[in-house]
Design an enzyme around this catalytic site. Structure first.
Site, PDB file in Angstrom:
ATOM      1  N   ASN A 149      -2.984 -10.138  36.829  1.00 27.74           N
ATOM      2  CA  ASN A 149      -3.549  -9.634  37.272  1.00 27.74           C
ATOM      3  C   ASN A 149      -3.711  -7.843  36.387  1.00 27.74           C
ATOM      4  O   ASN A 149      -5.060  -7.566  36.307  1.00 27.74           O
ATOM      5  CB  ASN A 149      -3.349  -9.443  38.362  1.00 27.74           C
ATOM      6  CG  ASN A 149      -2.267  -8.469  38.568  1.00 27.74           C
ATOM      7  OD1 ASN A 149      -0.645  -7.855  38.270  1.00 27.74           O
ATOM      8  ND2 ASN A 149      -2.779  -7.601  39.869  1.00 27.74           N
ATOM      9  N   GLY A 225       5.362  -9.925  40.503  1.00 25.73           N
ATOM     10  CA  GLY A 225       4.564 -12.001  40.462  1.00 25.73           C
ATOM     11  C   GLY A 225       3.988 -12.053  42.486  1.00 25.73           C
ATOM     12  O   GLY A 225       4.894 -11.943  42.854  1.00 25.73           O
ATOM     13  N   THR A 229       7.602 -17.591  42.879  1.00 22.36           N
ATOM     14  CA  THR A 229       8.275 -17.789  42.117  1.00 22.36           C
ATOM     15  C   THR A 229       9.646 -16.362  41.728  1.00 22.36           C
ATOM     16  O   THR A 229      10.815 -16.541  41.787  1.00 22.36           O
ATOM     17  CB  THR A 229       7.511 -16.686  40.787  1.00 22.36           C
ATOM     18  OG1 THR A 229       6.452 -17.318  40.915  1.00 22.36           O
ATOM     19  CG2 THR A 229       7.894 -16.791  39.661  1.00 22.36           C
ATOM     20  N   GLU A 247       9.022  -7.133  43.317  1.00 21.63           N
ATOM     21  CA  GLU A 247       7.500  -6.922  43.671  1.00 21.63           C
ATOM     22  C   GLU A 247       6.438  -8.141  43.287  1.00 21.63           C
ATOM     23  O   GLU A 247       6.347  -8.341  43.119  1.00 21.63           O
ATOM     24  CB  GLU A 247       6.649  -5.945  42.731  1.00 21.63           C
ATOM     25  CG  GLU A 247       7.821  -4.588  42.624  1.00 21.63           C
ATOM     26  CD  GLU A 247       7.973  -3.438  43.780  1.00 21.63           C
ATOM     27  OE1 GLU A 247       6.704  -3.833  44.797  1.00 21.63           O
ATOM     28  OE2 GLU A 247       8.812  -3.060  44.024  1.00 21.63           O
ATOM     29  N   CYS A 281      -2.017  -6.633  43.340  1.00 19.31           N
ATOM     30  CA  CYS A 281      -1.989  -7.247  44.666  1.00 19.31           C
ATOM     31  C   CYS A 281      -1.940  -5.732  46.043  1.00 19.31           C
ATOM     32  O   CYS A 281      -1.136  -6.660  47.266  1.00 19.31           O
ATOM     33  CB  CYS A 281      -0.304  -6.824  44.156  1.00 19.31           C
ATOM     34  SG  CYS A 281       0.199  -5.661  43.384  1.00 19.31           S
ATOM     35  N   GLU A 460      10.147   0.445  42.970  1.00 20.71           N
ATOM     36  CA  GLU A 460       9.406   1.081  41.983  1.00 20.71           C
ATOM     37  C   GLU A 460       8.949   2.296  41.832  1.00 20.71           C
ATOM     38  O   GLU A 460       8.770   3.375  43.409  1.00 20.71           O
ATOM     39  CB  GLU A 460       8.508   0.278  41.268  1.00 20.71           C
ATOM     40  CG  GLU A 460       9.078  -1.230  40.933  1.00 20.71           C
ATOM     41  CD  GLU A 460       8.338  -1.780  40.381  1.00 20.71           C
ATOM     42  OE1 GLU A 460       6.837  -1.882  40.037  1.00 20.71           O
ATOM     43  OE2 GLU A 460       8.530  -2.844  39.181  1.00 20.71           O
TER      44      GLU A 460
HETATM   45  P1  NDP Z   1       3.749 -15.545  38.691  1.00 22.38           P
HETATM   46  O1  NDP Z   1       4.923 -15.300  39.696  1.00 22.38           O
HETATM   47  O2  NDP Z   1       3.177 -16.916  39.065  1.00 22.38           O
HETATM   48  O3  NDP Z   1       4.321 -14.813  37.836  1.00 22.38           O
HETATM   49  C1  NDP Z   1       4.687 -13.712  36.952  1.00 22.38           C
HETATM   50  C2  NDP Z   1       5.288 -13.920  36.375  1.00 22.38           C
HETATM   51  O4  NDP Z   1       6.926 -14.341  36.170  1.00 22.38           O
HETATM   52  C3  NDP Z   1       4.974 -14.499  34.476  1.00 22.38           C
HETATM   53  O5  NDP Z   1       5.208 -14.293  33.892  1.00 22.38           O
HETATM   54  C4  NDP Z   1       5.373 -15.925  34.755  1.00 22.38           C
HETATM   55  O6  NDP Z   1       5.061 -16.751  34.128  1.00 22.38           O
HETATM   56  C5  NDP Z   1       6.493 -15.593  35.416  1.00 22.38           C
HETATM   57  N1  NDP Z   1       7.296 -16.867  35.175  1.00 22.38           N
HETATM   58  C6  NDP Z   1       6.563 -17.954  36.773  1.00 22.38           C
HETATM   59  N2  NDP Z   1       8.094 -18.725  36.703  1.00 22.38           N
HETATM   60  C7  NDP Z   1       8.882 -18.521  36.763  1.00 22.38           C
HETATM   61  C8  NDP Z   1      10.391 -18.947  36.300  1.00 22.38           C
HETATM   62  N3  NDP Z   1      10.816 -19.712  37.041  1.00 22.38           N
HETATM   63  N4  NDP Z   1      11.034 -17.679  36.141  1.00 22.38           N
HETATM   64  C9  NDP Z   1      10.646 -16.511  35.723  1.00 22.38           C
HETATM   65  N5  NDP Z   1       9.891 -16.608  35.432  1.00 22.38           N
HETATM   66  C10 NDP Z   1       8.669 -17.039  35.667  1.00 22.38           C
HETATM   67  O7  NDP Z   1       2.469 -14.375  39.214  1.00 22.38           O
HETATM   68  P2  NDP Z   1       0.862 -14.611  38.835  1.00 22.38           P
HETATM   69  O8  NDP Z   1       1.395 -13.693  37.537  1.00 22.38           O
HETATM   70  O9  NDP Z   1       0.289 -15.593  39.084  1.00 22.38           O
HETATM   71  O10 NDP Z   1       0.496 -13.381  39.538  1.00 22.38           O
HETATM   72  C11 NDP Z   1      -0.334 -13.304  40.664  1.00 22.38           C
HETATM   73  C12 NDP Z   1       1.055 -13.167  42.248  1.00 22.38           C
HETATM   74  O11 NDP Z   1       2.043 -11.263  41.888  1.00 22.38           O
HETATM   75  C13 NDP Z   1       0.230 -12.859  42.966  1.00 22.38           C
HETATM   76  O12 NDP Z   1       1.565 -12.840  44.031  1.00 22.38           O
HETATM   77  C14 NDP Z   1       0.199 -11.166  43.541  1.00 22.38           C
HETATM   78  O13 NDP Z   1       0.817 -10.603  44.795  1.00 22.38           O
HETATM   79  C15 NDP Z   1       2.273 -10.758  42.647  1.00 22.38           C
HETATM   80  N6  NDP Z   1       1.732  -9.142  41.972  1.00 22.38           N
HETATM   81  C16 NDP Z   1       2.050  -8.132  42.977  1.00 22.38           C
HETATM   82  C17 NDP Z   1       2.193  -6.909  42.741  1.00 22.38           C
HETATM   83  C18 NDP Z   1       3.078  -5.951  43.597  1.00 22.38           C
HETATM   84  O14 NDP Z   1       3.764  -4.909  43.093  1.00 22.38           O
HETATM   85  N7  NDP Z   1       4.161  -6.287  44.844  1.00 22.38           N
HETATM   86  C19 NDP Z   1       1.946  -6.324  41.595  1.00 22.38           C
HETATM   87  C20 NDP Z   1       0.684  -7.432  41.350  1.00 22.38           C
HETATM   88  C21 NDP Z   1       0.384  -8.837  41.105  1.00 22.38           C
HETATM   89  P3  NDP Z   1       3.717 -17.213  33.516  1.00 22.38           P
HETATM   90  O15 NDP Z   1       2.763 -16.425  33.144  1.00 22.38           O
HETATM   91  O16 NDP Z   1       3.883 -18.376  31.437  1.00 22.38           O
HETATM   92  O17 NDP Z   1       3.916 -18.509  34.540  1.00 22.38           O
END
Ligand code: NDP
Length: 479
Positions: A149, A225, A229, A247, A281, A460
């Site tokens: 994002n 993420g 995940t 996070e 987020c 963080e």
């Molecule tokens: P994901 O959890 O799908 O992915 C995050 C990262 O993890 C990506 O690089 C992804 O790779 C990787 N990933 C996926 N599966 C695995 C695994 N099994 N093991 C290790 N790494 C893995 O999140 P999104 O990218 O869809 O982001 C959106 C989410 O992030 C929302 O829920 C949002 O709220 C959260 N978020 C939280 C923030 C915070 O500060 N709390 C800030 C910003 C977002 P790939 O993309 O290749 O699948």
């Protein structure tokens, strides 16, 4: 264009020599290719990072500062190129990337480069019996995994404190938005970051992210993420006793009391609902308005939302660009259908937008406002992460606190009131890592950043991040 991994200081193809399609979400078309890396590539990156660790961890903090400041300068010099790349890769309006993503990426690096110069550890004097001091040592090779994002913004937010503290890093940006991380690897080379200190491996989360998580030599993981995940990572990493910073998702309440500064609350709520197509987020996704101003606020809010322009991310007049992917668009549309099934009324939006010409296959969605839902229905409990907000009235503080705290999440909340006592009282009772009063997304990088409940573990920001990326040893000297 073919993206490459950055391992041991060089840009290289993945071991498999296979590549994945990378889409431009504004056009719905493949525009570049990203390495489909494997476990083997993580192993290579780990070896490079391990080899670089002894030297980088002993590099003076002045030298680490100097190199990181050079990286920040280069981000600023390449600001326009990076902002455009971020917009093309993610679908966000280029003006947002200009004002938010890229300046913040440079600030992240600069902030932690300077923070390490001021980082001190504690000492505990035992009244002449003994003195304790805390040694803070870098951990070793650490893993950083970031989402799509705010691609470069969140990628640098993790990498900067890890490097400043003297760790070496194996990092994985989201496979959905890899481009600025790739450009960043070129910047690191240009800035003279020693080989192997930072390694960026592109590819699928389930392969590359999982390989980082499972690797026995990677002693700490900083992850941003989704909550699911995060759970999968914790399941693997916890039995290995890795340090974890998670996070995760949010379902942030935006509480508007009748005594608020109406215009400010209105203007900011539009932004906090729909900035970056609602894919931040910290976006407020549930708007609670005190009954006496409910109708007035709702009418004015919907009127303003109707005026938002969804369009070409490259057009300066667009307020919203494209959602990041077709899959994500489908997911958000699914939640709009669910809201209707749950008895919600769509006040505006609710449907996909089809633009013309080159943009006709893009992932556009009208900003959507939904009324008439119960606080505990699925639409109001699950993270949607798109340009969709619900709005509902409340009568008492107690009631709105029940609504606000009812989800599994607890990342951020916003409170609008001119009564400072009420603001403090409500802020203290919100189950939330961050509470903004009469503002939104005002960020001081020194403050603790993170969520409670299913929104994460750890904080963080500022010295919290440097504490995470160091291991303390207490040394006790008998006097
Ligand atoms: P994901 O959890 O799908 O992915 C995050 C990262 O993890 C990506 O690089 C992804 O790779 C990787 N990933 C996926 N599966 C695995 C695994 N099994 N093991 C290790 N790494 C893995 O999140 P999104 O990218 O869809 O982001 C959106 C989410 O992030 C929302 O829920 C949002 O709220 C959260 N978020 C939280 C923030 C915070 O500060 N709390 C800030 C910003 C977002 P790939 O993309 O290749 O699948």
């Amino acid at each position: 264009m073919q993206i490459q991994n950055y391992i041991g200081g060089s840009l290289i193809n993945p071991s498999s020599n296979l590549f994945l399609d990378n889409y431009n979400p504004a056009q719905g078309k493949v525009y570049s290719y990203i390495p489909d890396s494997e476990k083997e590539d993580i192993e290579k990156a780990y070896k490079a990072a391990k080899e670089a660790f002894p030297s980088w961890s002993k590099t003076t903090r002045e030298e680490r500062f100097r190199i990181m400041m050079k990286i920040a300068d280069l981000i600023e010099q390449k600001h326009d190129e990076l902002a455009l790349a971020e917009s093309i890769d993610n679908g966000k309006p280029v003006k947002l990337a200009h004002h938010v993503d890229i300046p913040r990426a440079a600030s992240n690096i600069r902030f932690f480069a300077t923070a390490i110069m001021h980082y001190a550890s504690e000492s505990h004097d035992m009244n002449g019996v003994a003195i304790n001091y805390t040694l803070r040592k870098p951990i070793g090779v650490v893993g950083c995994i970031s989402p799509w994002n705010l691609p470069l913004y969140l990628f640098t937010w993790k990498i900067a404190p890890a490097l400043a503290a003297g760790n070496t890093v194996v990092a994985k940006p989201s496979e959905v938005t890899p481009m600025t991380a790739y450009l960043f690897s070129k910047i690191c080379i240009e800035a003279g970051l020693p080989e192997g200190v930072l390694n960026i491996v592109h590819g699928l989360g389930v392969k590359v992210g999982a390989a980082i998580t499972e690797h026995p030599g990677i002693k700490a993981i900083s992850f941003t993420g989704g909550t699911e995940t995060g759970k999968a990572i914790a399941k693997v990493a916890a039995p290995m006793f890795k340090k974890l910073s998670l996070e995760l998702g949010g379902k942030n309440p935006n509480i508007i009391f009748a005594d608020c500064d109406f215009e400010n609350a209105l203007r900011t709520s539009v932004m906090s609902s729909f900035a970056n197509q609602g894919q931040i987020c910290l976006c407020g996704s549930r708007i609670f308005v005190e009954r006496p101003i409910y109708e007035k606020f709702k009418t004015a809010f919907v009127e303003k939302v109707k005026k938002l322009k969804v369009g070409d991310p490259n057009d300066a007049s667009s307020n919203l660009g494209a959602l990041v992917s077709k899959d994500h668009l489908e997911k958000v549309l699914g939640y709009i259908e669910l809201a209707k099934e749950e008895g919600g009324t769509i006040l505006t939006g609710g449907e996909q937008i089809h633009l013309d010409g080159e943009l006709k296959e893009g992932n556009y969605l009208a900003p959507t406002v939904i009324e008439g839902l119960a606080f505990n229905c699925r639409t109001n409990q699950e993270e949607i992460f798109g340009p969709v907000v619900t709005i509902m009235p409340f009568d008492t503080e107690e009631e709105v606190l029940t609504y606000a705290n009812s989800t599994q999440y607890g990342l951020a909340a916003t409170v609008w009131t001119q009564d400072v006592t009420k603001a403090n009282r409500v802020a203290a009772q919100l189950e939330s890592g961050i509470v903004w009063v009469n503002c939104w997304l005002v960020r001081d990088l020194r403050t603790p950043f993170g969520g409670v409940k299913s929104s994460g573990v750890g904080r963080e920001g500022g010295f919290n991040a440097l504490n995470f990326f160091t291991e303390p040893t207490n040394v006790c000297i008998k006097l």
